[in-house]
Design a protein around this motif. Sequence first.
Motif, PDB file in Angstrom:
ATOM      1  N   LEU A  32       0.849  -1.196   0.000  1.00 18.20           N
ATOM      2  CA  LEU A  32       0.000   0.000   0.000  1.00 18.20           C
ATOM      3  C   LEU A  32       0.880   1.239   0.000  1.00 18.20           C
ATOM      4  CD1 LEU A  32      -2.739  -0.581   2.738  1.00 18.20           C
ATOM      5  CD2 LEU A  32      -3.030  -0.654   0.273  1.00 18.20           C
ATOM      6  N   LEU A  33       0.512   2.202  -0.809  1.00 22.38           N
ATOM      7  CA  LEU A  33       1.073   3.538  -0.713  1.00 22.38           C
ATOM      8  C   LEU A  33       0.042   4.349   0.051  1.00 22.38           C
ATOM      9  CD1 LEU A  33       2.215   4.033  -4.421  1.00 22.38           C
ATOM     10  CD2 LEU A  33       3.390   2.838  -2.562  1.00 22.38           C
ATOM     11  N   TYR A  34       0.479   5.144   1.017  1.00 24.07           N
ATOM     12  CA  TYR A  34      -0.529   5.898   1.770  1.00 24.07           C
ATOM     13  C   TYR A  34      -0.036   7.281   2.169  1.00 24.07           C
ATOM     14  CZ  TYR A  34       1.768   4.577   6.177  1.00 24.07           C
ATOM     15  OH  TYR A  34       2.670   4.413   7.199  1.00 24.07           O
ATOM     16  N   TRP A  35      -1.045   8.136   2.380  1.00 23.57           N
ATOM     17  CA  TRP A  35      -0.832   9.540   2.736  1.00 23.57           C
ATOM     18  C   TRP A  35      -1.750   9.891   3.892  1.00 23.57           C
ATOM     19  CZ3 TRP A  35      -1.278   7.315  -1.905  1.00 23.57           C
ATOM     20  CH2 TRP A  35      -0.292   7.563  -2.861  1.00 23.57           C
ATOM     21  N   ARG A  36      -1.299  10.792   4.740  1.00 21.78           N
ATOM     22  CA  ARG A  36      -2.168  11.375   5.767  1.00 21.78           C
ATOM     23  C   ARG A  36      -2.832  12.605   5.148  1.00 21.78           C
ATOM     24  NH1 ARG A  36      -1.339   8.802  10.512  1.00 21.78           N
ATOM     25  NH2 ARG A  36       0.673   7.818  10.781  1.00 21.78           N
ATOM     26  N   VAL A  37      -4.150  12.604   5.174  1.00 23.01           N
ATOM     27  CA  VAL A  37      -4.924  13.707   4.611  1.00 23.01           C
ATOM     28  C   VAL A  37      -5.869  14.172   5.712  1.00 23.01           C
ATOM     29  CG1 VAL A  37      -6.497  14.433   2.780  1.00 23.01           C
ATOM     30  CG2 VAL A  37      -4.788  12.646   2.318  1.00 23.01           C
ATOM     31  N   GLY A  38      -5.457  15.205   6.428  1.00 24.24           N
ATOM     32  CA  GLY A  38      -6.246  15.654   7.575  1.00 24.24           C
ATOM     33  C   GLY A  38      -6.313  14.553   8.620  1.00 24.24           C
ATOM     34  N   ASP A  39      -7.530  14.192   9.022  1.00 21.14           N
ATOM     35  CA  ASP A  39      -7.699  13.147  10.037  1.00 21.14           C
ATOM     36  C   ASP A  39      -7.926  11.774   9.410  1.00 21.14           C
ATOM     37  OD1 ASP A  39     -10.194  13.637   8.999  1.00 21.14           O
ATOM     38  OD2 ASP A  39     -11.234  13.603  10.924  1.00 21.14           O
ATOM     39  N   ARG A  40      -7.610  11.636   8.146  1.00 16.95           N
ATOM     40  CA  ARG A  40      -7.821  10.381   7.428  1.00 16.95           C
ATOM     41  C   ARG A  40      -6.513   9.868   6.840  1.00 16.95           C
ATOM     42  NH1 ARG A  40     -13.520  10.947   4.275  1.00 16.95           N
ATOM     43  NH2 ARG A  40     -14.696  11.781   6.020  1.00 16.95           N
TER      44      ARG A  40
END
Length: 144
Positions: A106-114
């Motif tokens: 998985l590639l992932y990013w923090r976007v606000g509270d998600r």
Amino acid sequence: MIVQQYLAQIDELLARPLTGSDAYHLVTLRESRDFAPPNDDWDELMRTSEEFAGELKHLAAALDARWGPHATLSMEGYAYAFMDPDDDDLSPFFRDLCESGYFGDLLYWRVGDRLLAASVGHEDKEEPVVLFAGVTGSREGFPT
């Protein structure tokens, strides 16, 4: 450009409400045909997998431009936990990924509270290759 279409789908995904601590949403961005006989062409499957990986790379670059460099999370440990009948500690988000056969990193990013994740999944050799994205409000299962 196809990445712009994916970004629009991801924007819609991020706009959806999440209710409850285990809430998440998954969306298929692109799906290939299946490779079940008589369509079980191994070379075409490899080309398709490479094409989808390339699209994920372009999508990741666009998302990196929005939210900074992504992190990568191996699904290997989650796959082992999923296959262990005595292990029921997987979060709903990771359980759904495993049930779908999405064991790719998985590639992932923090976007606000998600957390926003994207990857390419391929359950087994007969199934379609899938480029997908998911969003969750839970940090469970992600490195801190």
